[in-house]
Design a protein around this motif. Structure first.
Motif, PDB file in Angstrom:
ATOM      1  N   ASP A  65      53.208   4.233  53.892  1.00 27.28           N
ATOM      2  CA  ASP A  65      52.810   5.398  53.105  1.00 27.28           C
ATOM      3  C   ASP A  65      51.394   5.764  53.522  1.00 27.28           C
ATOM      4  O   ASP A  65      50.889   5.225  54.500  1.00 27.28           O
ATOM      5  CB  ASP A  65      52.966   5.164  51.585  1.00 27.28           C
ATOM      6  N   GLY A  66      50.755   6.646  52.803  1.00 27.07           N
ATOM      7  CA  GLY A  66      49.459   7.163  53.216  1.00 27.07           C
ATOM      8  C   GLY A  66      48.316   6.169  53.245  1.00 27.07           C
ATOM      9  O   GLY A  66      47.253   6.468  53.772  1.00 27.07           O
ATOM     10  N   ASP A  67      48.503   4.979  52.698  1.00 22.07           N
ATOM     11  CA  ASP A  67      47.433   3.974  52.757  1.00 22.07           C
ATOM     12  C   ASP A  67      47.939   2.570  53.094  1.00 22.07           C
ATOM     13  O   ASP A  67      47.242   1.588  52.884  1.00 22.07           O
ATOM     14  CB  ASP A  67      46.617   3.955  51.455  1.00 22.07           C
ATOM     15  N   THR A  68      49.156   2.490  53.631  1.00 21.69           N
ATOM     16  CA  THR A  68      49.710   1.181  53.993  1.00 21.69           C
ATOM     17  C   THR A  68      50.418   1.273  55.335  1.00 21.69           C
ATOM     18  O   THR A  68      51.189   2.205  55.576  1.00 21.69           O
ATOM     19  CB  THR A  68      50.709   0.689  52.928  1.00 21.69           C
ATOM     20  N   ALA A  80      39.481   0.542  50.724  1.00 22.63           N
ATOM     21  CA  ALA A  80      38.595   1.489  50.035  1.00 22.63           C
ATOM     22  C   ALA A  80      39.121   2.914  49.960  1.00 22.63           C
ATOM     23  O   ALA A  80      38.358   3.842  49.732  1.00 22.63           O
ATOM     24  CB  ALA A  80      37.196   1.468  50.648  1.00 22.63           C
ATOM     25  N   ILE A  81      40.427   3.104  50.180  1.00 17.91           N
ATOM     26  CA  ILE A  81      41.006   4.437  50.001  1.00 17.91           C
ATOM     27  C   ILE A  81      42.278   4.302  49.168  1.00 17.91           C
ATOM     28  O   ILE A  81      42.878   3.232  49.084  1.00 17.91           O
ATOM     29  CB  ILE A  81      41.307   5.157  51.329  1.00 17.91           C
ATOM     30  N   ASP A  82      42.696   5.392  48.552  1.00 21.60           N
ATOM     31  CA  ASP A  82      43.940   5.427  47.797  1.00 21.60           C
ATOM     32  C   ASP A  82      44.591   6.779  48.060  1.00 21.60           C
ATOM     33  O   ASP A  82      44.005   7.830  47.792  1.00 21.60           O
ATOM     34  CB  ASP A  82      43.677   5.237  46.302  1.00 21.60           C
ATOM     35  N   ASN A 139      38.509   5.834  63.006  1.00 23.20           N
ATOM     36  CA  ASN A 139      38.624   5.062  61.770  1.00 23.20           C
ATOM     37  C   ASN A 139      39.646   5.786  60.897  1.00 23.20           C
ATOM     38  O   ASN A 139      39.382   6.870  60.376  1.00 23.20           O
ATOM     39  CB  ASN A 139      37.261   4.977  61.078  1.00 23.20           C
ATOM     40  N   LEU A 140      40.833   5.184  60.755  1.00 17.10           N
ATOM     41  CA  LEU A 140      41.921   5.841  60.020  1.00 17.10           C
ATOM     42  C   LEU A 140      41.604   5.978  58.538  1.00 17.10           C
ATOM     43  O   LEU A 140      41.994   6.966  57.906  1.00 17.10           O
ATOM     44  CB  LEU A 140      43.223   5.066  60.222  1.00 17.10           C
ATOM     45  N   ASN A 141      40.919   5.002  57.959  1.00 19.83           N
ATOM     46  CA  ASN A 141      40.558   5.067  56.540  1.00 19.83           C
ATOM     47  C   ASN A 141      39.709   6.317  56.286  1.00 19.83           C
ATOM     48  O   ASN A 141      40.005   7.112  55.398  1.00 19.83           O
ATOM     49  CB  ASN A 141      39.780   3.825  56.120  1.00 19.83           C
ATOM     50  N   ALA A 142      38.654   6.468  57.079  1.00 20.87           N
ATOM     51  CA  ALA A 142      37.752   7.613  56.932  1.00 20.87           C
ATOM     52  C   ALA A 142      38.487   8.924  57.221  1.00 20.87           C
ATOM     53  O   ALA A 142      38.301   9.919  56.520  1.00 20.87           O
ATOM     54  CB  ALA A 142      36.548   7.457  57.862  1.00 20.87           C
ATOM     55  N   TRP A 143      39.341   8.918  58.242  1.00 16.39           N
ATOM     56  CA  TRP A 143      40.077  10.119  58.617  1.00 16.39           C
ATOM     57  C   TRP A 143      40.962  10.597  57.468  1.00 16.39           C
ATOM     58  O   TRP A 143      41.013  11.798  57.180  1.00 16.39           O
ATOM     59  CB  TRP A 143      40.924   9.854  59.863  1.00 16.39           C
ATOM     60  N   MET A 144      41.649   9.674  56.812  1.00 18.72           N
ATOM     61  CA  MET A 144      42.536  10.058  55.706  1.00 18.72           C
ATOM     62  C   MET A 144      41.752  10.700  54.567  1.00 18.72           C
ATOM     63  O   MET A 144      42.197  11.686  53.980  1.00 18.72           O
ATOM     64  CB  MET A 144      43.318   8.834  55.199  1.00 18.72           C
ATOM     65  N   GLU A 146      38.610  12.121  54.792  1.00 19.25           N
ATOM     66  CA  GLU A 146      37.953  13.351  55.242  1.00 19.25           C
ATOM     67  C   GLU A 146      38.926  14.521  55.384  1.00 19.25           C
ATOM     68  O   GLU A 146      38.552  15.680  55.226  1.00 19.25           O
ATOM     69  CB  GLU A 146      37.232  13.126  56.574  1.00 19.25           C
ATOM     70  N   ASN A 147      40.181  14.221  55.652  1.00 17.88           N
ATOM     71  CA  ASN A 147      41.174  15.281  55.800  1.00 17.88           C
ATOM     72  C   ASN A 147      41.947  15.539  54.515  1.00 17.88           C
ATOM     73  O   ASN A 147      42.908  16.311  54.511  1.00 17.88           O
ATOM     74  CB  ASN A 147      42.105  14.961  56.972  1.00 17.88           C
ATOM     75  N   GLY A 148      41.523  14.892  53.436  1.00 20.59           N
ATOM     76  CA  GLY A 148      42.074  15.188  52.123  1.00 20.59           C
ATOM     77  C   GLY A 148      43.418  14.550  51.824  1.00 20.59           C
ATOM     78  O   GLY A 148      44.097  14.960  50.888  1.00 20.59           O
ATOM     79  N   TRP A 149      43.815  13.533  52.580  1.00 20.28           N
ATOM     80  CA  TRP A 149      45.092  12.881  52.344  1.00 20.28           C
ATOM     81  C   TRP A 149      44.954  11.598  51.542  1.00 20.28           C
ATOM     82  O   TRP A 149      45.952  10.936  51.228  1.00 20.28           O
ATOM     83  CB  TRP A 149      45.820  12.629  53.662  1.00 20.28           C
ATOM     84  N   ALA A 150      43.731  11.234  51.217  1.00 19.61           N
ATOM     85  CA  ALA A 150      43.452  10.066  50.366  1.00 19.61           C
ATOM     86  C   ALA A 150      42.116  10.316  49.686  1.00 19.61           C
ATOM     87  O   ALA A 150      41.338  11.181  50.102  1.00 19.61           O
ATOM     88  CB  ALA A 150      43.390   8.785  51.204  1.00 19.61           C
ATOM     89  N   VAL A 151      41.862   9.562  48.634  1.00 16.08           N
ATOM     90  CA  VAL A 151      40.576   9.634  47.943  1.00 16.08           C
ATOM     91  C   VAL A 151      39.838   8.317  48.148  1.00 16.08           C
ATOM     92  O   VAL A 151      40.444   7.292  48.454  1.00 16.08           O
ATOM     93  CB  VAL A 151      40.756   9.926  46.432  1.00 16.08           C
ATOM     94  N   ALA A 152      38.528   8.369  47.988  1.00 14.57           N
ATOM     95  CA  ALA A 152      37.727   7.144  48.056  1.00 14.57           C
ATOM     96  C   ALA A 152      38.102   6.266  46.859  1.00 14.57           C
ATOM     97  O   ALA A 152      38.151   6.751  45.732  1.00 14.57           O
ATOM     98  CB  ALA A 152      36.243   7.492  48.028  1.00 14.57           C
ATOM     99  N   TYR A 153      38.377   5.011  47.115  1.00 16.96           N
ATOM    100  CA  TYR A 153      38.788   4.076  46.061  1.00 16.96           C
ATOM    101  C   TYR A 153      37.573   3.231  45.712  1.00 16.96           C
ATOM    102  O   TYR A 153      37.420   2.098  46.144  1.00 16.96           O
ATOM    103  CB  TYR A 153      39.942   3.218  46.565  1.00 16.96           C
ATOM    104  N   ARG A 154      36.677   3.810  44.909  1.00 17.64           N
ATOM    105  CA  ARG A 154      35.388   3.193  44.598  1.00 17.64           C
ATOM    106  C   ARG A 154      35.521   1.845  43.908  1.00 17.64           C
ATOM    107  O   ARG A 154      34.679   0.980  44.066  1.00 17.64           O
ATOM    108  CB  ARG A 154      34.554   4.153  43.771  1.00 17.64           C
ATOM    109  N   ARG A 155      36.581   1.675  43.150  1.00 17.91           N
ATOM    110  CA  ARG A 155      36.781   0.407  42.436  1.00 17.91           C
ATOM    111  C   ARG A 155      36.838  -0.768  43.412  1.00 17.91           C
ATOM    112  O   ARG A 155      36.423  -1.868  43.092  1.00 17.91           O
ATOM    113  CB  ARG A 155      38.067   0.489  41.619  1.00 17.91           C
ATOM    114  N   TYR A 156      37.389  -0.531  44.598  1.00 15.05           N
ATOM    115  CA  TYR A 156      37.551  -1.608  45.565  1.00 15.05           C
ATOM    116  C   TYR A 156      36.669  -1.477  46.799  1.00 15.05           C
ATOM    117  O   TYR A 156      36.581  -2.408  47.580  1.00 15.05           O
ATOM    118  CB  TYR A 156      39.022  -1.716  45.989  1.00 15.05           C
ATOM    119  N   GLY A 157      36.036  -0.355  47.004  1.00 15.17           N
ATOM    120  CA  GLY A 157      35.240  -0.196  48.208  1.00 15.17           C
ATOM    121  C   GLY A 157      33.873   0.407  47.987  1.00 15.17           C
ATOM    122  O   GLY A 157      33.180   0.736  48.935  1.00 15.17           O
TER     123      GLY A 157
END
Length: 191
Positions: A65-68, A80-82, A139-144, A146-157
Motif C-alpha cells: 500500500d502507500g506506506d508498506t 515517519a509517514i502515513d 527517498n521514497l518516504n519524502a517523495w510520498m 511531498e507529492n501528497g500521497w502520505a502525511v508526516a507521521y509525527r507521532r513516530y518520526g
C-alpha cells in the motif's frame, strides 16, 4: 580489580587515506552507479565513524500500500509517514475517489521498477522493519509526502517530513486536493 577507562582513539593516517580514497571514488562515479555509490558510502561511514551502517534490506520491491513494501520477501513500513489505507476514500469536487489505492499506485510509479534499499530505523509491533527506503537516490518516504500521497507521521518520526508536507499542502497535491480523514483516524473507524 581495576577498571580500565575507555579512551577515544584518534584516526591515524591510514584511516584518513582510506576516507580520502573513498570520497574520491564517490566523486568520480557520481550518480552513474547507485549500487556502487551506496556501497562506497557505507564503507566511508564505517571508516570514518568506526560503526557499521544501519541494517539494510535491498532488492526488488512490491508495493503493499502507500506506506508498506515487500522488499525481497521482507515487509517494510515506511518510517515517519502515513498514507491512506488501500480501501480508504477521499472526497473531491463532491465525489468519492479511491485515494488509498491511488497512493499505492503513486508509490509504484516512484519506484519505477528500480531496486529498493531500506535502512532500518525500528521495528513495529507486527515485527515489520520500519525504515527509510530509496529507489536509486530518491527517498521514497519524502517523495510520498511531498507529492501528497502520505502525511508526516509525527507521532513516530517527529518533524522529519514537515517541509515536504507543507509543500504538498500549499500546492494541493494528492490527498491535499481533497477532503480526507487522517489515515490513523480512518483506521480507528472515523470514516
Amino acid at each position: 580489580m581495576t577498571k580500565r577507562r575507555k579512551t577515544k582513539r584518534r584516526a591515524g593516517p591510514k584511516v584518513w587515506l582510506a576516507a580520502i580514497a573513498l570520497v574520491t571514488a564517490l566523486f568520480l562515479i557520481g550518480d552513474d552507479n547507485p549500487q556502487l555509490r551506496q556501497g562506497l558510502e557505507e564503507m566511508l561511514q564505517e571508516v570514518v565513524t568506526g560503526e557499521s551502517p544501519a541494517d539494510q534490506q535491498t532488492g526488488n520491491a512490491t508495493v503493499i500500500d502507500g506506506d508498506t513494501l515487500d522488499v525481497a520477501g521482507v515487509r517494510v513500513r515506511l518510517y515517519a509517514i502515513d498514507a491512506p489505507e488501500a480501501g480508504q476514500l477521499c472526497r473531491r469536487s463532491g465525489q468519492n475517489w479511491a485515494c488509498g489505492a491511488d497512493a499505492g499506485k503513486a508509490l509504484v510509479s516512484a519506484i519505477a521498477g528500480r531496486q529498493v534499499t531500506c535502512e532500518e530505523r525500528d521495528q513495529d509491533r507486527y515485527g515489520r522493519i520500519v525504515g527509510i527506503c530509496r529507489a536509486g537516490p530518491e527517498n521514497l518516504n519524502a517523495w510520498m509526502v511531498e507529492n501528497g500521497w502520505a502525511v508526516a507521521y509525527r507521532r513516530y518520526g517527529g518533524r522529519i517530513y514537515d517541509p515536504e508536507e507543507v509543500v504538498a499542502r500549499v500546492a494541493e497535491r494528492g490527498i491535499w486536493s481533497s477532503e480526507f480523514v487522517m489515515p490513523w483516524d480512518w483506521r480507528k473507524g472515523e470514516r
